[in-house]
Design a protein around this motif. Sequence first.
Motif, mmCIF file in Angstrom:
data_model
loop_
_atom_site.group_PDB
_atom_site.id
_atom_site.type_symbol
_atom_site.label_atom_id
_atom_site.label_comp_id
_atom_site.label_asym_id
_atom_site.label_seq_id
_atom_site.Cartn_x
_atom_site.Cartn_y
_atom_site.Cartn_z
ATOM 1 N N ASN A 192 75.178 -37.378 -41.283
ATOM 2 C CA ASN A 192 74.068 -36.910 -42.108
ATOM 3 C C ASN A 192 74.038 -37.742 -43.390
ATOM 4 O O ASN A 192 75.070 -37.882 -44.063
ATOM 5 N N TRP A 193 72.867 -38.259 -43.696
ATOM 6 C CA TRP A 193 72.704 -39.043 -44.923
ATOM 7 C C TRP A 193 71.619 -38.395 -45.777
ATOM 8 O O TRP A 193 70.532 -38.060 -45.294
ATOM 9 N N TRP A 194 71.972 -38.173 -47.044
ATOM 10 C CA TRP A 194 71.011 -37.678 -48.031
ATOM 11 C C TRP A 194 70.747 -38.775 -49.046
ATOM 12 O O TRP A 194 71.689 -39.406 -49.566
ATOM 13 N N GLY A 195 69.487 -38.986 -49.361
ATOM 14 C CA GLY A 195 69.132 -39.996 -50.338
ATOM 15 C C GLY A 195 69.341 -39.513 -51.764
ATOM 16 O O GLY A 195 69.808 -38.407 -52.032
ATOM 17 N N GLU A 196 68.996 -40.354 -52.698
ATOM 18 C CA GLU A 196 69.165 -40.042 -54.115
ATOM 19 C C GLU A 196 68.262 -38.878 -54.532
ATOM 20 O O GLU A 196 67.160 -38.706 -54.019
ATOM 21 N N HIS A 197 68.751 -38.090 -55.473
ATOM 22 C CA HIS A 197 67.979 -36.987 -56.032
ATOM 23 C C HIS A 197 68.574 -36.645 -57.392
ATOM 24 O O HIS A 197 69.584 -37.222 -57.798
ATOM 25 N N TYR A 198 67.955 -35.720 -58.102
ATOM 26 C CA TYR A 198 68.369 -35.423 -59.471
ATOM 27 C C TYR A 198 68.939 -34.012 -59.594
ATOM 28 O O TYR A 198 68.477 -33.071 -58.949
ATOM 29 N N ASP A 212 48.057 -16.734 -70.702
ATOM 30 C CA ASP A 212 47.829 -16.600 -72.144
ATOM 31 C C ASP A 212 47.761 -17.961 -72.831
ATOM 32 O O ASP A 212 48.268 -18.162 -73.929
ATOM 33 N N GLY A 213 47.172 -18.929 -72.124
ATOM 34 C CA GLY A 213 46.963 -20.247 -72.704
ATOM 35 C C GLY A 213 48.161 -21.175 -72.651
ATOM 36 O O GLY A 213 48.085 -22.293 -73.156
ATOM 37 N N ILE A 214 49.268 -20.753 -72.047
ATOM 38 C CA ILE A 214 50.453 -21.612 -71.954
ATOM 39 C C ILE A 214 50.862 -21.785 -70.503
ATOM 40 O O ILE A 214 50.510 -20.982 -69.631
ATOM 41 N N GLN A 215 51.626 -22.840 -70.247
ATOM 42 C CA GLN A 215 52.123 -23.077 -68.900
ATOM 43 C C GLN A 215 53.161 -22.024 -68.522
ATOM 44 O O GLN A 215 54.135 -21.840 -69.243
ATOM 45 N N PRO A 216 52.987 -21.362 -67.388
ATOM 46 C CA PRO A 216 54.004 -20.393 -66.986
ATOM 47 C C PRO A 216 55.298 -21.046 -66.524
ATOM 48 O O PRO A 216 56.362 -20.427 -66.560
ATOM 49 N N VAL A 217 55.203 -22.295 -66.079
ATOM 50 C CA VAL A 217 56.374 -23.029 -65.595
ATOM 51 C C VAL A 217 56.562 -24.245 -66.493
ATOM 52 O O VAL A 217 55.638 -25.046 -66.679
ATOM 53 N N SER A 218 57.738 -24.393 -67.051
ATOM 54 C CA SER A 218 57.985 -25.459 -68.014
ATOM 55 C C SER A 218 57.945 -26.829 -67.349
ATOM 56 O O SER A 218 58.099 -26.964 -66.127
ATOM 57 N N ASP A 219 57.753 -27.868 -68.172
ATOM 58 C CA ASP A 219 57.757 -29.234 -67.654
ATOM 59 C C ASP A 219 59.100 -29.566 -66.999
ATOM 60 O O ASP A 219 59.150 -30.278 -65.998
ATOM 61 N N ALA A 220 60.190 -29.049 -67.563
ATOM 62 C CA ALA A 220 61.513 -29.305 -66.992
ATOM 63 C C ALA A 220 61.644 -28.675 -65.609
ATOM 64 O O ALA A 220 62.225 -29.269 -64.698
ATOM 65 N N GLN A 221 61.084 -27.471 -65.453
ATOM 66 C CA GLN A 221 61.149 -26.811 -64.152
ATOM 67 C C GLN A 221 60.264 -27.526 -63.144
ATOM 68 O O GLN A 221 60.622 -27.669 -61.967
ATOM 69 N N THR A 266 66.632 -33.237 -68.324
ATOM 70 C CA THR A 266 65.407 -33.872 -67.856
ATOM 71 C C THR A 266 65.683 -35.341 -67.595
ATOM 72 O O THR A 266 66.578 -35.945 -68.200
ATOM 73 N N ILE A 267 64.900 -35.928 -66.716
ATOM 74 C CA ILE A 267 65.195 -37.283 -66.248
ATOM 75 C C ILE A 267 65.186 -38.287 -67.392
ATOM 76 O O ILE A 267 66.048 -39.168 -67.477
ATOM 77 N N ASN A 268 64.238 -38.178 -68.298
ATOM 78 C CA ASN A 268 64.176 -39.093 -69.440
ATOM 79 C C ASN A 268 64.557 -38.393 -70.739
ATOM 80 O O ASN A 268 64.052 -38.731 -71.814
ATOM 81 N N GLY A 269 65.444 -37.424 -70.623
ATOM 82 C CA GLY A 269 65.832 -36.654 -71.784
ATOM 83 C C GLY A 269 66.697 -37.414 -72.758
ATOM 84 O O GLY A 269 67.162 -38.538 -72.503
ATOM 85 N N GLU A 270 66.930 -36.792 -73.887
ATOM 86 C CA GLU A 270 67.787 -37.376 -74.894
ATOM 87 C C GLU A 270 69.231 -37.442 -74.389
ATOM 88 O O GLU A 270 69.625 -36.663 -73.518
ATOM 89 N N PRO A 271 70.027 -38.367 -74.900
ATOM 90 C CA PRO A 271 71.445 -38.413 -74.515
ATOM 91 C C PRO A 271 72.102 -37.054 -74.724
ATOM 92 O O PRO A 271 71.924 -36.412 -75.751
ATOM 93 N N GLY A 272 72.823 -36.632 -73.707
ATOM 94 C CA GLY A 272 73.431 -35.314 -73.728
ATOM 95 C C GLY A 272 72.608 -34.263 -72.999
ATOM 96 O O GLY A 272 73.126 -33.213 -72.626
ATOM 97 N N ASP A 273 71.319 -34.547 -72.798
ATOM 98 C CA ASP A 273 70.445 -33.614 -72.098
ATOM 99 C C ASP A 273 69.617 -34.348 -71.048
ATOM 100 O O ASP A 273 68.457 -34.039 -70.816
ATOM 101 N N ARG A 274 70.217 -35.340 -70.432
ATOM 102 C CA ARG A 274 69.525 -36.161 -69.436
ATOM 103 C C ARG A 274 69.984 -35.756 -68.038
ATOM 104 O O ARG A 274 71.174 -35.519 -67.805
ATOM 105 N N SER A 275 69.051 -35.654 -67.092
ATOM 106 C CA SER A 275 69.407 -35.303 -65.721
ATOM 107 C C SER A 275 70.135 -36.454 -65.055
ATOM 108 O O SER A 275 69.701 -37.612 -65.135
#
Length: 800
Positions: A705-711, A664-673, A716-725
Motif C-alpha cells: 500500500n502506498w500513500w502519497g504526500e498529504h498535510y 450571521d455574516g461570517i464563515q461557519p468553517v474557518s479557512d484553516a479547517q 496552516t500550510i503557509n503559516g508562520e514559523p511554529g504554526d505551519r502544517s
Amino acid sequence: MHFKNAPLYAAVAAAVVTMTQPTLAIAQDEQAQLEEVVVTGTRNLKPRTVSDSPVPVDVLNSEEFNSLGNTADITDNLKSLIPSYTATPATGDGSAFIRPTSLRGMAPDQTLVLVNGKRRHRAALVQFFAPAAGDGAHGVDIGMIPSIGLKSVEVLRDGAAAQYGSDAIAGVMNFRMKDDSEGGSVMVQYGEFFEGEQSMKIGANGGFAIGESGFLNLTGEFYENDGLSRGDQRPDAQALIDAGNQGVGSDAVFDDAPFTQSWGRPETEGYRLFFNSGFAVGEESELYFFGNYAETEGRYRFFYRSPDHSSMNKLRDEFGYDGPLNETGYTPYLDGDQTDYSIVGGWKGNWSNDLFYDFSVGWGKNELDYFLNNTTNAALGLGSDGEPVKMDFDPGDLEQEELNFNADFGKALTDNLFLGFGAEWREETYTIVAGEPDSYNGDGSSGLAGTKPQDAGEFDRDNWAIYGDLEHDITDEWLMQYALRYEDFSDFGDTTNGKIATRYRIADTFTLRGAVSTGFHAPTPGQANVRSTITTFDGATGLQVEEGLVPPDSDIAQQNGGAPLTEEKSTNYSLGFTWDFGERTTLTLDGYFVEVDDRIYRTGDIQTDSDGTISFFTNALDVEHMGLDLVLTNDMFWDDSTSTTFTLAYNHNEIEVVGQSLVDGIQPVSDAQVEDIENNYPEDRIVFTANTRFADNWWFMFRTNWWGEHYDERGTINGEPGDRSKEIGDVWYVDLELGWDITENWNVTLGGSNVFDEYPDEIKDDGVYANRVSVGLPYPRRTVTNYEGGSWYLRASYNF
C-alpha cells in the motif's frame, strides 16, 4: 425539491472490477471462463458482468478480504484493498470506538451501506473528532459485521441515490453474507505487533440444510486486541519525574507506564454473531431472514491532567486538597461499550404474470454506552479520606434505531427491456440518555461532561419514497439505464433525484461507460438534535476550551445564525472504459467529478453574549471532488500448478471547497479547517497485490500500500514559523502472507502486516511546524496511513 438542471438521470448498474485471489486450484481453461457477477446497483433479474457494466464496482471475495491480520475490524480490511477508501486512526471520544471512514474523500455518511442488498442502520455516534472531511458525519459502523461470515463485498464507486435514496453520494457498499447450506470453517488467529502488543481472533461459520430447500448459515466471531502505545512521554510529565515525583503515570491502563498519555489504537474486545437463512415457499417464492447481534468493548485514554490543571487548582484552592494527585496528576480514560443488533425478513418470488416481487421489513439498533474513569468533578469536593469524592462517572448513552419497509417489483417488458419499481418507508430514532447527576452538576466530569436531562431526549423522523428503474439493451453492444426517485421527509421536505448511465461495447475487448446523476444526503435526527459539551481547542489560542454543541434550530443557535437543516445535494459525472487486452489482462479507467452543495458541517466556536461558546450543525459548504480510478489485473500461469494474479489499483482524488453559506455574516468553517478538508487526505494512493498459488497446496500473497504526500491538520500550510502544517511524505507498507493446505481440511497461514515496520513522518518541535510534542505524540494524529507499526500473525483453519 432537488433535481439540478438535468433530464432524467440514470440508474446505476452493477459493474465489476474483479480483484480475486486464486485460493483454489483451478485449471487454466476453467479459470478463463469464470466471470464475476454482482447484484449491487441493478434490479434486473439478469445479473450483469464486467463487460455489461456502465459504472465500476470493486468485488472482493471472502478469501481475499480476510488475507490480513491484526486488524481492529473489517474497516482495516477494506482500507487495505480499495485505494479510494480511507480510515483514520481511532482517536477522540466516541471516534475511538466507531472509526471515521471515507470513500473518494467524502464523509462517512455519504456512502450508503447495505447488507444482502438491504440498508444497514447507522451507528449511535455523530462524529465530533473525525478528520476534517468527516467532521459531523453520522454514518454506519461496519465494524459490527464478522469477517468470517462474508461471502463477498461489492463497492460501487458512483452515485446511486436515485436507486437507494439518502447517503449514496460517494457510492454504495454491499456486504453479501455466506448462504451455504452445508460445510463451514473454524479459524483461530494470534498476532503480535513488533512493539509487543497482542491480538487474538476466533471465528466459526457453518451452513445447515433446513428441509429440502432451505438453509441456515451461522457465524460467530470473538476478538481481543491490546491497546497500542506509540507516543513519547509528555515533557511536563517528564519534568515531574525528573523532579523526583513518585507515581507519575502509574494510572496507565495499556501497560505503558510511566507514560501519562497513550497514543494509538484503543484496547478492544467483543463478539459478533450473524445468521442468514432462506426457505422455499412453493416453486416460485422464498422467505428469507438475516440479522446480527454484537457486543464490543473499547477503552481509550484521554489527555493528561497535570498537577496545575484547572481541576487540580480548584481542588486545592477551594477544598484544601493535599493528596498524591498534587505530585502525579491524573489521566482519564473512557470505556465505550457498543451493543448492535438487527433483523431483516422478507418474501420474494414471481407471480404468474412473471412479475418479480420482494417485500421486506428491517429493524436495527446501535447503542453506545460511555463510562468515564479516573477523572474528577472538582465541584464535588473531597471525601472523608481527603481524596476527590468520586473519580468514575456515567456520562450518558447514545442510541440509534431504524425501521425500514420495502416493496420492490421487477418485470421484463421485452427481451431487451426491464422495468424495476417500488416503494419504501423508513423511520429513524435518535436517543440521548442523560448521565448521572455527578457527571454534569457543577463543573461536570473532566474530559467528558455528562448529558443533562434537559439535553436528553428521543428524536425521530420518517420518510417515504417511490422509485423506478429502466434498463434497455438497445442492441447487443449498447445498454442504457435510467432511474428516478421521489422521496419525502417529515422534517425538511421532499427531493427528486435521477440518473442515466450507458455502456457501449466498441469491440469485444473494449467498452466505454459513463453516467450522470443527482443525489442527496438527508440530515439525520442525530445531526439535527444532538446536544453535548465538547472539549476542544480554540483555533486562535490553541488552548483547551469547553464548547456547547446545540441543535441548529434551538433558540440560542437561531439567535446566532442557525437554521433547520436541509439535505445535502450532489451531482455526479463519470466516464471511463474497460479494456481486455492480451489473453488474461484487463484495464479499467474511470474518471469522476462530484459536486456537493450544502454539505452539513459543524460551525467553529461562536462566542455568544450570555451562553459562552457554542457550535451547531449547518448546511455550510459547497465541495467538489474530482479524480480517477485505475485498476489493472492480470492472470499469469507459470505452469500447470503455479499461477499468479496481479492487481494494480490506483486512485487520484482532489477536493476543493468552492463556497460557504455565511452564518450571521461570517464563515461557519474557518479557512484553516477548509484547508484541512482539502489537504488532510493524500491525493494519490496505490494498492498492488500479487497472489501466487504453487505446488497445489501452497500460496503466497504480496501486497503493498502506498500513500502519497498529504498535510497534517495542525497549523496552516503557509503559516508562520511554529504554526505551519507539516507535509507528510509518501510511505509504503508491505503485507506478506504464506499459506499451506496441510490436508484437504486443515490450513495454516503465517502473515505479516507492514513487515518493514514503516511509520509516517514525525513532526518535531523544531520551531517551524505545528506539532503535538507537548502531549507526547510525534506523528500526525489523524493521518490515514496510521502509526501502528508492523506486526505478524499465525492463523489456523479447519474447513468442513
